[in-house]
Design an enzyme around this catalytic site. Structure first.
Site, PDB file in Angstrom:
ATOM      1  N   GLY A 147      20.701  57.205   8.954  1.00  0.00           N
ATOM      2  CA  GLY A 147      19.321  57.677   9.121  1.00  0.00           C
ATOM      3  C   GLY A 147      19.400  59.063   9.761  1.00  0.00           C
TER       4      GLY A 147
ATOM      5  CG  ASP B 276      18.326  61.904   4.572  1.00  0.00           C
ATOM      6  OD1 ASP B 276      17.640  61.065   3.965  1.00  0.00           O
ATOM      7  OD2 ASP B 276      19.154  61.603   5.457  1.00  0.00           O
TER       8      ASP B 276
HETATM    9  O1  MRU Z   1      22.197  56.862   3.797  1.00  0.00           O
HETATM   10  P1  MRU Z   1      21.217  56.638   4.907  1.00  0.00           P
HETATM   11  O2  MRU Z   1      20.986  55.197   5.202  1.00  0.00           O
HETATM   12  O3  MRU Z   1      21.565  57.453   6.122  1.00  0.00           O
HETATM   13  O4  MRU Z   1      19.838  57.221   4.341  1.00  0.00           O
HETATM   14  C1  MRU Z   1      18.717  57.244   5.181  1.00  0.00           C
HETATM   15  C2  MRU Z   1      17.497  57.766   4.527  1.00  0.00           C
HETATM   16  O5  MRU Z   1      17.495  58.188   3.394  1.00  0.00           O
HETATM   17  C3  MRU Z   1      16.253  57.833   5.387  1.00  0.00           C
HETATM   18  O6  MRU Z   1      15.103  57.643   4.612  1.00  0.00           O
HETATM   19  C4  MRU Z   1      16.186  59.212   6.049  1.00  0.00           C
HETATM   20  O7  MRU Z   1      17.383  59.513   6.694  1.00  0.00           O
HETATM   21  C5  MRU Z   1      15.073  59.304   7.027  1.00  0.00           C
HETATM   22  S1  MRU Z   1      15.378  58.361   8.467  1.00  0.00           S
HETATM   23  C6  MRU Z   1      14.075  58.556   9.518  1.00  0.00           C
END
Ligand code: MRU
Length: 340
Positions: free
Chosen positions: A48, A240
């Site tokens: 995240g 992200d």
């Molecule tokens: O691969 P991840 O689990 O890190 O991906 C996370 C996401 O895509 C979330 O939607 C994003 O980081 C926003 S978290 C507030």
């Protein structure tokens, strides 16, 4: 809201809830070296966008504290700092918060240039703690701005996990849901399972269920069905990296949800702290998309192999939703509407 801590700092360790074990096991890991932190980010034990930024900042503190035991002067500290920053920056490419948090740590390090080693380490600790505290406040503000859009009984679709587990508290996309709950507004949340790593099933369903929010888990290929049945009034997702023109990278599958939402005339909101907006990236085309191991598609979570051995795979971890599909960005400073 009754949630588990995602990440916090102890004197000599970054402590994280191991998200690879959820929902079956609640286990905290003590990351004591910079290599531990890099690995935890890489294999998604902490994940995240905001959470990996916090992990990197705390990781720099723990690492620099160890370096300071033997560093003779500020120049020795500075050389080690640069090495550590570059190393952690390479753990995951897409979320801008990682480099944003490392840049904040660099600024603080520069501001104590030439000070005694002890003072430098105290400043780095404070900076890492501040990043975590700010994240809590920023996410709460996102929640307050977003909650204004939510009326009792509304159906909300979310993708991946952008909740408490992706940040230090509240999260981004789930913050409006938690604030609405505090205000007695009950909602019906639909959580996409989010293939291939299942952040929706393992994490979003877990944290909302634990918080007594009405959550229904669906497979990714069911979003069109729930939308066509009139069960969804708005989509809330995290992100992200937001490019300067509003194109937005988020978990793979988000773009598809946005296209569906447009088709059904459902508002599609991206919840974003300003730290996720990257003015240095002009459009989505310049966002580096992480590609992950085939094994996530072919083997992970299954008791038997689910694809022929050696089959070619393509496993981008994120996609880019063009700005034209986005109804608004819910930020800590208010809701941004087009033109972005
Ligand atoms: O691969 P991840 O689990 O890190 O991906 C996370 C996401 O895509 C979330 O939607 C994003 O980081 C926003 S978290 C507030």
């Amino acid at each position: 809201m009754n949630q588990l801590e995602t990440i916090y700092l102890e004197e000599n360790a970054v402590v994280i809830l191991d998200q690879t074990l959820l929902p079956s096991e609640v286990k905290y890991l003590h990351l004591r070296t910079i290599e531990d932190v890099w690995q935890a980010i890489k294999i998604l034990q902490v994940r995240g966008a905001p959470a990996i930024g916090i992990a990197a900042a705390m990781g720099m503190y723990v690492y620099m504290k160890e370096v300071a035991r033997t560093a003779s002067d500020f120049d020795a500290l500075a050389a080690a700092f640069e090495k550590g920053r570059t190393y952690l920056s390479g753990s995951r490419p897409t979320a801008v918060n990682l480099n944003w948090a490392l840049a904040r740590m660099s600024d603080v390090f520069e501001s104590v240039k030439g000070k005694p080693v002890d003072e430098v380490i105290i400043a780095l600790r404070e900076a890492a703690e501040n990043i975590r505290e700010e994240d809590i406040n920023v996410c709460r503000s996102i929640g307050e701005h977003g909650a204004v859009l939510l009326k009792p009984g509304m159906g909300i679709l979310t993708h991946c996990n952008a909740g408490t587990l992706a940040a230090s508290k509240y999260g981004t996309a789930l913050a409006p849901v938690y604030i609405a709950q505090e205000r007695g507004i009950s909602l019906k949340i639909f959580a996409d399972e989010t293939r291939p790593v299942l952040q929706g099933a393992r994490l979003t369903a877990f944290e909302l269920h634990r918080a007594n929010v009405d959550v229904t888990l669906i497979c990714d290929n069911m979003a069109a069905t729930v939308m066509s049945k009139g069960l969804i009034d708005a989509v809330l997702v995290g992100c992200d990296r937001v490019a300067a023109n509003g194109d937005t990278a988020n978990k793979i599958g988000t773009f598809g949800v946005a296209v569906l939402a447009k088709n059904f005339g459902i508002p599609f909101y991206v919840c974003a702290p300003f730290s996720t907006i990257d003015p240095k990236t002009p459009t989505g085309a310049e966002i580096v998309i992480e590609e992950r191991d085939s094994e996530e598609i072919t083997d992970m979570w299954f008791s038997q192999k689910m694809a022929p051995a050696g089959v070619k795979t393509y496993n981008p971890a994120f996609d880019v939703t063009p700005a034209e599909y986005i109804t608004g960005f819910i930020t800590e400073k208010g809701i941004l509407k087009p033109p972005f």
